[in-house]
Design a protein around this motif. Structure first.
Motif, PDB file in Angstrom:
ATOM      1  N   VAL A  73       0.842  -1.205   0.000  1.00  0.00           N
ATOM      2  CA  VAL A  73       0.000   0.000   0.000  1.00  0.00           C
ATOM      3  C   VAL A  73       0.874   1.252   0.000  1.00  0.00           C
ATOM      4  CG1 VAL A  73      -1.694   1.319   1.316  1.00  0.00           C
ATOM      5  CG2 VAL A  73      -1.951  -1.143   1.092  1.00  0.00           C
ATOM      6  N   ALA A  74       1.791   1.338   0.956  1.00  0.00           N
ATOM      7  CA  ALA A  74       2.684   2.496   1.011  1.00  0.00           C
ATOM      8  C   ALA A  74       3.626   2.520  -0.186  1.00  0.00           C
ATOM      9  CB  ALA A  74       3.482   2.491   2.316  1.00  0.00           C
ATOM     10  N   SER A  75       4.047   1.354  -0.658  1.00  0.00           N
ATOM     11  CA  SER A  75       4.936   1.298  -1.820  1.00  0.00           C
ATOM     12  C   SER A  75       4.252   1.894  -3.047  1.00  0.00           C
ATOM     13  CB  SER A  75       5.339  -0.148  -2.109  1.00  0.00           C
ATOM     14  OG  SER A  75       5.971  -0.738  -0.989  1.00  0.00           O
ATOM     15  N   LEU A  76       2.997   1.539  -3.253  1.00  0.00           N
ATOM     16  CA  LEU A  76       2.247   2.083  -4.389  1.00  0.00           C
ATOM     17  C   LEU A  76       2.034   3.578  -4.230  1.00  0.00           C
ATOM     18  CD1 LEU A  76       0.669   1.600  -6.998  1.00  0.00           C
ATOM     19  CD2 LEU A  76      -1.335   1.058  -5.597  1.00  0.00           C
ATOM     20  N   LEU A  77       1.734   4.007  -3.013  1.00  0.00           N
ATOM     21  CA  LEU A  77       1.538   5.432  -2.753  1.00  0.00           C
ATOM     22  C   LEU A  77       2.793   6.236  -3.087  1.00  0.00           C
ATOM     23  CD1 LEU A  77      -0.065   7.829  -1.564  1.00  0.00           C
ATOM     24  CD2 LEU A  77       0.785   7.136   0.686  1.00  0.00           C
ATOM     25  N   PHE A  78       3.951   5.765  -2.634  1.00  0.00           N
ATOM     26  CA  PHE A  78       5.189   6.493  -2.895  1.00  0.00           C
ATOM     27  C   PHE A  78       5.631   6.371  -4.340  1.00  0.00           C
ATOM     28  CE2 PHE A  78       5.579   6.857   1.659  1.00  0.00           C
ATOM     29  CZ  PHE A  78       6.237   8.067   1.805  1.00  0.00           C
ATOM     30  N   LEU A  79       5.258   5.299  -5.007  1.00  0.00           N
ATOM     31  CA  LEU A  79       5.556   5.191  -6.427  1.00  0.00           C
ATOM     32  C   LEU A  79       4.788   6.261  -7.200  1.00  0.00           C
ATOM     33  CD1 LEU A  79       6.921   3.749  -8.773  1.00  0.00           C
ATOM     34  CD2 LEU A  79       4.977   2.161  -8.831  1.00  0.00           C
ATOM     35  N   VAL A  80       3.520   6.433  -6.861  1.00  0.00           N
ATOM     36  CA  VAL A  80       2.712   7.467  -7.516  1.00  0.00           C
ATOM     37  C   VAL A  80       3.265   8.854  -7.206  1.00  0.00           C
ATOM     38  CG1 VAL A  80       0.418   8.523  -7.601  1.00  0.00           C
ATOM     39  CG2 VAL A  80       0.642   6.034  -7.546  1.00  0.00           C
ATOM     40  N   LEU A  81       3.601   9.100  -5.930  1.00  0.00           N
ATOM     41  CA  LEU A  81       4.174  10.395  -5.555  1.00  0.00           C
ATOM     42  C   LEU A  81       5.503  10.643  -6.254  1.00  0.00           C
ATOM     43  CD1 LEU A  81       3.410  10.481  -1.710  1.00  0.00           C
ATOM     44  CD2 LEU A  81       2.218  11.699  -3.533  1.00  0.00           C
ATOM     45  N   GLY A  82       6.316   9.593  -6.391  1.00  0.00           N
ATOM     46  CA  GLY A  82       7.591   9.733  -7.080  1.00  0.00           C
ATOM     47  C   GLY A  82       7.417  10.029  -8.563  1.00  0.00           C
ATOM     48  N   VAL A  83       6.466   9.350  -9.190  1.00  0.00           N
ATOM     49  CA  VAL A  83       6.201   9.588 -10.611  1.00  0.00           C
ATOM     50  C   VAL A  83       5.777  11.038 -10.840  1.00  0.00           C
ATOM     51  CG1 VAL A  83       4.597   9.038 -12.472  1.00  0.00           C
ATOM     52  CG2 VAL A  83       5.696   7.198 -11.215  1.00  0.00           C
ATOM     53  N   ILE A  84       4.933  11.555  -9.945  1.00  0.00           N
ATOM     54  CA  ILE A  84       4.479  12.945 -10.067  1.00  0.00           C
ATOM     55  C   ILE A  84       5.583  13.919  -9.655  1.00  0.00           C
ATOM     56  CG2 ILE A  84       2.807  14.642  -9.232  1.00  0.00           C
ATOM     57  CD1 ILE A  84       0.845  12.325  -8.852  1.00  0.00           C
ATOM     58  N   GLY A  85       6.232  13.639  -8.531  1.00  0.00           N
ATOM     59  CA  GLY A  85       7.233  14.557  -8.011  1.00  0.00           C
ATOM     60  C   GLY A  85       8.454  14.697  -8.895  1.00  0.00           C
ATOM     61  N   PHE A  86       8.874  13.615  -9.526  1.00  0.00           N
ATOM     62  CA  PHE A  86      10.040  13.682 -10.396  1.00  0.00           C
ATOM     63  C   PHE A  86       9.680  14.048 -11.836  1.00  0.00           C
ATOM     64  CE2 PHE A  86      11.744  10.962  -6.976  1.00  0.00           C
ATOM     65  CZ  PHE A  86      12.878  11.692  -6.669  1.00  0.00           C
ATOM     66  N   GLY A  87       8.428  14.439 -12.053  1.00  0.00           N
ATOM     67  CA  GLY A  87       8.028  15.002 -13.338  1.00  0.00           C
ATOM     68  C   GLY A  87       7.828  14.018 -14.457  1.00  0.00           C
ATOM     69  N   LEU A  88       7.488  12.772 -14.132  1.00  0.00           N
ATOM     70  CA  LEU A  88       7.272  11.785 -15.189  1.00  0.00           C
ATOM     71  C   LEU A  88       5.847  11.846 -15.721  1.00  0.00           C
ATOM     72  CD1 LEU A  88       8.648   9.537 -16.769  1.00  0.00           C
ATOM     73  CD2 LEU A  88       7.944   7.926 -14.995  1.00  0.00           C
ATOM     74  N   VAL A  89       4.876  11.988 -14.832  1.00  0.00           N
ATOM     75  CA  VAL A  89       3.470  12.144 -15.204  1.00  0.00           C
ATOM     76  C   VAL A  89       2.864  13.215 -14.297  1.00  0.00           C
ATOM     77  CG1 VAL A  89       1.212  11.053 -15.376  1.00  0.00           C
ATOM     78  CG2 VAL A  89       3.254   9.743 -15.959  1.00  0.00           C
ATOM     79  N   PRO A  90       2.425  14.352 -14.851  1.00  0.00           N
ATOM     80  CA  PRO A  90       2.574  14.751 -16.263  1.00  0.00           C
ATOM     81  C   PRO A  90       4.036  15.043 -16.593  1.00  0.00           C
ATOM     82  CG  PRO A  90       1.675  16.550 -14.958  1.00  0.00           C
ATOM     83  CD  PRO A  90       1.720  15.369 -14.050  1.00  0.00           C
ATOM     84  N   LEU A  91       4.410  14.760 -17.822  1.00  0.00           N
ATOM     85  CA  LEU A  91       5.810  14.829 -18.227  1.00  0.00           C
ATOM     86  C   LEU A  91       6.288  16.281 -18.264  1.00  0.00           C
ATOM     87  CD1 LEU A  91       8.274  13.250 -19.223  1.00  0.00           C
ATOM     88  CD2 LEU A  91       7.414  13.514 -21.548  1.00  0.00           C
ATOM     89  N   ARG A  92       7.381  16.544 -17.542  1.00  0.00           N
ATOM     90  CA  ARG A  92       8.008  17.860 -17.565  1.00  0.00           C
ATOM     91  C   ARG A  92       9.399  17.749 -18.170  1.00  0.00           C
ATOM     92  NH1 ARG A  92       6.707  17.946 -11.938  1.00  0.00           N
ATOM     93  NH2 ARG A  92       8.941  18.096 -11.494  1.00  0.00           N
ATOM     94  N   LYS A  93       9.843  18.843 -18.766  1.00  0.00           N
ATOM     95  CA  LYS A  93      11.171  18.857 -19.364  1.00  0.00           C
ATOM     96  C   LYS A  93      12.226  18.721 -18.274  1.00  0.00           C
ATOM     97  CE  LYS A  93      14.273  21.653 -22.201  1.00  0.00           C
ATOM     98  NZ  LYS A  93      14.457  22.928 -22.929  1.00  0.00           N
ATOM     99  N   PRO A  94      13.188  17.818 -18.449  1.00  0.00           N
ATOM    100  CA  PRO A  94      14.247  17.664 -17.435  1.00  0.00           C
ATOM    101  C   PRO A  94      15.025  18.956 -17.233  1.00  0.00           C
ATOM    102  CG  PRO A  94      14.263  15.829 -18.983  1.00  0.00           C
ATOM    103  CD  PRO A  94      13.328  16.850 -19.548  1.00  0.00           C
ATOM    104  N   GLU A  95      15.146  19.375 -15.973  1.00  0.00           N
ATOM    105  CA  GLU A  95      15.919  20.573 -15.667  1.00  0.00           C
ATOM    106  C   GLU A  95      17.376  20.219 -15.433  1.00  0.00           C
ATOM    107  OE1 GLU A  95      13.514  19.523 -13.506  1.00  0.00           O
ATOM    108  OE2 GLU A  95      11.773  20.829 -13.804  1.00  0.00           O
ATOM    109  N   GLN A  96      18.220  21.212 -15.606  1.00  0.00           N
ATOM    110  CA  GLN A  96      19.648  21.040 -15.333  1.00  0.00           C
ATOM    111  C   GLN A  96      19.904  21.420 -13.872  1.00  0.00           C
ATOM    112  OE1 GLN A  96      21.771  19.679 -17.452  1.00  0.00           O
ATOM    113  NE2 GLN A  96      20.140  19.470 -18.973  1.00  0.00           N
ATOM    114  N   THR A  97      19.383  20.608 -12.979  1.00  0.00           N
ATOM    115  CA  THR A  97      19.547  20.896 -11.556  1.00  0.00           C
ATOM    116  C   THR A  97      20.942  20.502 -11.088  1.00  0.00           C
ATOM    117  OG1 THR A  97      18.627  18.728 -11.031  1.00  0.00           O
ATOM    118  CG2 THR A  97      17.093  20.579 -11.077  1.00  0.00           C
ATOM    119  N   GLY A  98      21.424  21.212 -10.077  1.00  0.00           N
ATOM    120  CA  GLY A  98      22.731  20.902  -9.538  1.00  0.00           C
ATOM    121  C   GLY A  98      22.718  19.612  -8.744  1.00  0.00           C
ATOM    122  N   SER A  99      23.890  19.095  -8.499  1.00  0.00           N
ATOM    123  CA  SER A  99      24.005  17.826  -7.779  1.00  0.00           C
ATOM    124  C   SER A  99      23.506  17.949  -6.343  1.00  0.00           C
ATOM    125  CB  SER A  99      25.463  17.355  -7.793  1.00  0.00           C
ATOM    126  OG  SER A  99      26.312  18.351  -7.224  1.00  0.00           O
TER     127      SER A  99
END
Length: 206
Positions: A73-99
């Protein structure tokens, strides 16, 4: 008071014609639909409010229990949050963020995932079994629920290695498991970032 549909001015209830513009208002008022919320009696509002509060509390408590006891349950929740938070869905242009910024984002994601997703799932718990259980033993996860005080509930995860006869061989340290879970979520974060970049490149070539 009646409101004239033509000039929007108020008239006494016994007027059939507007005293300002002369428009007929009796038939308009008769056909005007009544507000359904005003027709609900007070005792019904009490039931609605109590049911709403009870439903909200049930949802909060149920979510806590599901995350703490049901694997995945928590794994699926964080997978969805990760997909959204890292800009995969909806798809965002990859930024040149610093390390440093990327490390902070990944650390926060991994730390939250490790502390909340303690149950894990079959895929996440397999590396724990390989790394921490002896050869010939398998990992099994349960939860120990206790109520030390009225109104309080403690749920502690129990990761134990069992032999082929079903006898417990080794109880695993939860902090070591959280360390492995943290690494798993760091890897998951990097995979989501790489998948985002790959998806963006494919989108640009189509």
């Amino acid at each position: 008071m009646k409101t004239c549909h033509h000039c929007q001015k108020e008239n006494p209830d016994d007027f059939n014609y507007c005293r300002y513009c002369g428009a007929e208002i009796a038939s308009i008022q008769a056909n005007k639909p009544k507000n359904i919320w005003k027709r609900i009696p007070s005792w019904a509002w009490i039931i609605i409010f109590v049911a709403g509060i009870a439903g909200g509390l049930f949802a909060i408590i149920g979510s806590f229990i599901a995350i703490s006891t049901i694997e995945g349950v928590a794994s699926l929740l964080f997978l969805v949050l990760g997909v959204i938070g890292f800009g995969l869905v909806p798809l965002r242009k990859p930024e040149q963020t610093g390390s440093v910024a990327r490390a902070i984002g990944l650390s926060f994601f991994a730390l939250m995932g490790a502390t909340i997703d303690q149950t894990g799932n079959y895929i996440y718990n397999k590396p724990i079994e390989i790394c921490m259980c002896e050869a010939g033993t398998t990992l099994d996860r349960n939860e120990n629920v206790s109520n030390p005080l009225p109104g309080t509930t403690y749920i502690e995860q129990d990761f134990t290695c069992y032999d082929t006869m079903g006898n417990p061989v080794k109880q695993l340290n939860l902090f070591a498991i959280l360390g492995i879970r943290f690494i798993e979520y760091v890897i998951l974060g990097y995979l989501l970032i790489a998948l985002r970049t790959f998806t963006w490149k494919i989108k640009g070539n189509t």
